[in-house]
Design an enzyme around this catalytic site. Structure first.
Site, mmCIF file in Angstrom:
data_model
loop_
_atom_site.group_PDB
_atom_site.id
_atom_site.type_symbol
_atom_site.label_atom_id
_atom_site.label_comp_id
_atom_site.label_asym_id
_atom_site.label_seq_id
_atom_site.Cartn_x
_atom_site.Cartn_y
_atom_site.Cartn_z
ATOM 1 N N HIS A 507 64.856 -8.047 27.592
ATOM 2 C CA HIS A 507 66.003 -7.349 28.184
ATOM 3 C C HIS A 507 66.825 -6.646 27.113
ATOM 4 O O HIS A 507 67.098 -5.444 27.206
ATOM 5 C CB HIS A 507 66.882 -8.357 28.936
ATOM 6 C CG HIS A 507 68.140 -7.777 29.503
ATOM 7 N ND1 HIS A 507 68.329 -7.562 30.843
ATOM 8 C CD2 HIS A 507 69.296 -7.381 28.906
ATOM 9 C CE1 HIS A 507 69.528 -7.044 31.052
ATOM 10 N NE2 HIS A 507 70.137 -6.929 29.887
ATOM 11 N N GLU A 508 67.218 -7.388 26.105
ATOM 12 C CA GLU A 508 68.093 -6.809 25.088
ATOM 13 C C GLU A 508 67.403 -5.702 24.304
ATOM 14 O O GLU A 508 68.042 -4.736 23.886
ATOM 15 C CB GLU A 508 68.621 -7.891 24.148
ATOM 16 C CG GLU A 508 69.527 -8.917 24.814
ATOM 17 C CD GLU A 508 70.693 -8.290 25.574
ATOM 18 O OE1 GLU A 508 71.138 -7.186 25.193
ATOM 19 O OE2 GLU A 508 71.140 -8.886 26.566
ATOM 20 N N HIS A 511 67.877 -2.381 25.860
ATOM 21 C CA HIS A 511 69.075 -1.677 25.392
ATOM 22 C C HIS A 511 68.816 -1.018 24.043
ATOM 23 O O HIS A 511 69.244 0.107 23.784
ATOM 24 C CB HIS A 511 70.234 -2.665 25.231
ATOM 25 C CG HIS A 511 70.874 -3.097 26.503
ATOM 26 N ND1 HIS A 511 71.357 -2.215 27.437
ATOM 27 C CD2 HIS A 511 71.149 -4.338 26.988
ATOM 28 C CE1 HIS A 511 71.898 -2.887 28.447
ATOM 29 N NE2 HIS A 511 71.775 -4.175 28.199
ATOM 30 N N HIS A 514 66.983 2.154 24.212
ATOM 31 C CA HIS A 514 67.849 3.176 24.812
ATOM 32 C C HIS A 514 68.668 3.854 23.712
ATOM 33 O O HIS A 514 68.872 5.066 23.727
ATOM 34 C CB HIS A 514 68.764 2.528 25.853
ATOM 35 C CG HIS A 514 69.400 3.492 26.795
ATOM 36 N ND1 HIS A 514 70.300 3.096 27.766
ATOM 37 C CD2 HIS A 514 69.291 4.838 26.937
ATOM 38 C CE1 HIS A 514 70.697 4.144 28.457
ATOM 39 N NE2 HIS A 514 70.105 5.223 27.974
#
Length: 718
Positions: A507-508, A511, A514
């Site tokens: 998940h992290e 980011h 991104h």
């Protein structure tokens, strides 16, 4: 989660100068380590303050070995002084306002302030101590006033307004930037009267102090709200490694016995293993009622002041103001999606509760299910239903193998990127690792730091942030980091992850990519600087690659033998993936609705006490269900009261719609392929906030997302 700075003013300063659920918060530590950070925090000021000049390291990576506690305040002061002069030069420019001499010029201001803020506010969440707290208390009010001086400057806004009114000649990213600036100034109060601007300054100053105090109280609670167990027998159910870690934590804190520390969320990880019901109750109540005395009055005052600020800006509530520049656009849209899902989730949760109550009876007990029983007996139900024991699974998820053969492997397959350790770069703690990331053509993409372990002075949860943003205007490449809170094992023991912690790692990094893949001109539009209810989309979408069969086969291997996880056991893991999702969805929805209700009060609303408000708010939405508490209760709800997610915690669900739909789209078009990865990178990840966010999604998937994949993802439909 994408981390946001401690106050709106500070966050805005980053944007104006050269410049952030489910599993994002599930990998919190149940115990902490005692190592001191490697960054010196008490040495005298350096002769040459490293914050005042660009770092000579690659991509201007911070010189963590050069910073001292005494450096921060002088750097902030110099940064604000320089920024003020740069803004004045723009404001007093005798030439007519143009896009270049005003908006682009603003993008180039504040280099020292930006660099100092990024280092300081990131490190306050990573290695905080009394020195950081002292500086924070001094500097936040000054930063707030500094930003008010900019956003409430009539001459500067007149230039922005003139460009906005004549924006017809602008296109693409230039047009987007003008719209963002104009909206930002208006929402900060640029159109208010002189009298109302004075009131806005007062409100911002008071809110900055209260929000800082709230956050510091939460951080303090991680240190103070601990449980010390003297009798080892009370820890029955925990593994020997867990017990050894608790003993080490107690010793490091100068205590005798075994010390349990809290994680961010209401439900604590150890509740699933502890057999002693009295200790489970004590642990749950310590978690659920933490910071009650210190933060309750702050919660009420913050909510009331935000309501006053919203009214001053012409909005009926803070929720209306907060959602006004998000994809949701208004509170009604948020309540619509939350209230639509709540009854479906509660039905599933009550079915789960019935199974758990039956397990309690089967265990020979005659008590009624309480919140502190759920995790323990749910684990028994899971073991019975799926014949799955977590202790059987964890040996196949050794941290380094998951990282290199799981996450890095998946990212290489999807995007063609590769990772190289950079042990030559300084870090803020000895447990931090640095990597340089390369595109498939061998070109360098940026730098990535990973901080996995929990420790004193590190805030709970898991998050991503940046030290340097990508920008063609400034010729900068991204320098980003991920922080998690995995419990550090006893010396010499492997770090074995839970499946939730594996998901959090993926998940992290969603980011991180991104930020790393950003390809925009202006720093204010780069990477993760999107709406809150879009920024969690790439991270949640990245989670699902952790369960891709090809990825699992590459990393799910026994840490001692190297043998792959048995097919039968893996099938059980995947089948159990949506287990207890009624509980998980209800606890999330309860927190999201609490956040919305606190910020849906009109100005002048009197609130008697936090507990009553919570109970009434949950009852209003049919979620006042005692066996399941909100994921975050009010007094430690940092997203809502200490960070940038006020009336925005709904974003995790909103963006999960995008994430589930996007993953389903990829799977329908070949799954883990570089063709899929490149298209996603080109249409979504590289765009930042440089164009309409829904259009970015449509460019990728060819349509707007539907909720069908979300309901399947959460196991609420088949």
């Amino acid at each position: 989660m994408r981390k946001t700075l401690i106050t709106t003013a500070v966050s805005a300063a980053l944007m104006l100068s050269a410049c952030s659920e489910q599993t994002a918060d599930t990998a919190m530590a149940s115990k902490t380590t005692a190592e001191a950070p490697t960054t010196t925090t008490k040495a005298p000021a350096t002769a040459e303050n490293a914050l005042l000049v660009p770092s000579p390291l690659q991509y201007m990576a911070p010189q963590f070995d050069k910073f001292n506690a005494a450096d921060y305040l002088p750097a902030f002061e110099q940064g604000m002084k320089e920024h003020k002069a740069e803004i004045a030069a723009i404001t007093n420019n005798a030439d007519a306002p143009t896009f270049d001499n005003t908006v682009v010029a603003l993008e180039k201001t504040g280099a020292i302030l930006d660099r100092t803020q990024r280092v300081f506010f990131n490190l306050t969440g990573l290695i905080s101590d009394d020195n950081f707290i002292s500086v924070e208390e001094q500097v936040v009010p000054k930063l707030t006033a500094h930003m008010d001086n900019i956003y409430l400057d009539e001459k500067l806004f007149a230039r922005i307004q003139a460009i906005y009114k004549n924006k017809a000649t602008l296109t693409g990213e230039d047009l987007r930037l003008v719209d963002v600036y104009y909206d930002r100034f208006v929402r900060a109060g640029a159109e208010l009267s002189t009298e109302d601007k004075a009131q806005m300054r007062e409100l911002n100053g008071e809110l900055a102090k209260l929000e800082t105090s709230f956050s510091q109280n939460v951080l303090k609670s991680f240190k103070d709200d601990v449980i010390v167990v003297e009798d080892k027998a009370m820890l029955d159910g925990l593994s020997e490694n867990d017990i050894a870690s608790l003993a080490a934590a107690a010793k490091a804190a100068g205590k005798t016995g075994y010390m349990i520390t809290l994680v961010n969320t209401t439900t604590q990880p150890l509740l699933s293993s502890l057999k002693n019901r009295d200790l489970r109750k004590k642990l749950w109540e310590t978690s659920a009622y933490r910071a009650m005395d210190t933060n309750s009055p702050l919660n009420i005052k913050i909510a009331q002041l935000r309501a006053e600020k919203a009214k001053l800006l012409g909005y009926p509530t803070w929720a209306a103001y907060s959602t006004g520049d998000q994809m949701a656009q208004n509170p009604e849209a948020v309540y619509g999606i939350l209230d639509d899902l709540a009854p479906k989730a509660l039905v599933k949760a009550k079915i789960e509760a019935a199974d758990i109550q039956a397990e309690i009876v089967k265990d020979g007990k005659d008590f009624t299910l309480e919140a502190w029983d759920w995790a323990y007996y749910a684990e028994k139900v899971r073991a019975a239903k799926y014949d799955l024991d977590d202790s059987q699974v964890k040996p196949y998820f050794e941290m380094n193998t998951v990282l290199t053969d799981g996450l890095f492997f998946a990212m290489e397959k999807l995007y063609g990127i590769t990772f190289k350790s950079r042990n030559d770069l300084p870090v803020w703690h000895k447990d931090v690792t640095a990597y340089e990331i390369f595109n498939k053509d061998g070109s360098s993409l940026g730098l990535f730091y990973l901080d996995m372990y929990a420790r004193p002075g590190k805030r709970g949860g898991a998050w991503m942030d940046e030290f340097v943003s990508q920008s063609f205007l400034q010729n900068t490449k991204p320098v980003v980091y991920n922080a998690l809170n995995v419990p550090k094992p006893a010396e010499g023991q492997p770090t074995l992850l839970t499946f939730d912690e594996v998901s959090t790692l993926f998940h992290e990094f969603g980011h991180a990519i991104h930020g790393l893949y950003s390809q925009v001109n202006y720093p204010s539009l780069a990477g993760t600087k999107t709406a809150r209810d879009f920024v969690e989309f790439p991270s949640q979408a990245n989670e699902d690659w952790s369960i891709d069969p090809a990825v699992l086969a590459n990393y799910a291997k026994h840490y001692q033998t190297g043998e792959p996880i048995p097919a039968e056991l893996l099938a059980k893991v995947l089948k159990a993936h949506t287990f207890n999702q009624g509980f998980g969805t209800v606890e999330y929805l309860a927190a999201a609705l609490l956040d919305m209700e606190w910020h849906s009060i009109p100005a002048g609303t009197e609130i008697a006490d936090v507990a009553t408000f919570e109970k009434q708010a949950l009852a209003k939405h049919g979620l006042d269900y005692s066996p399941i508490a909100p994921r975050y209760k009010t007094t430690y709800f940092s997203h809502s009261f200490g960070g940038g997610y006020s009336a925005g915690y709904y974003a995790y669900l909103w963006t999960e719609v995008f994430a589930a739909d996007a993953f389903a789209h990829m799977m329908a078009h070949g799954g883990l392929t570089q063709e899929n990865g490149q298209k996603y990178r080109d249409t979504v990840l590289s765009k930042g906030n440089s164009q309409d966010l829904m259009q970015s999604y449509i460019d990728f998937a060819g349509k707007k997302p539907s909720t069908d994949a979300l309901l399947k993802r959460r196991g609420l439909v088949h």
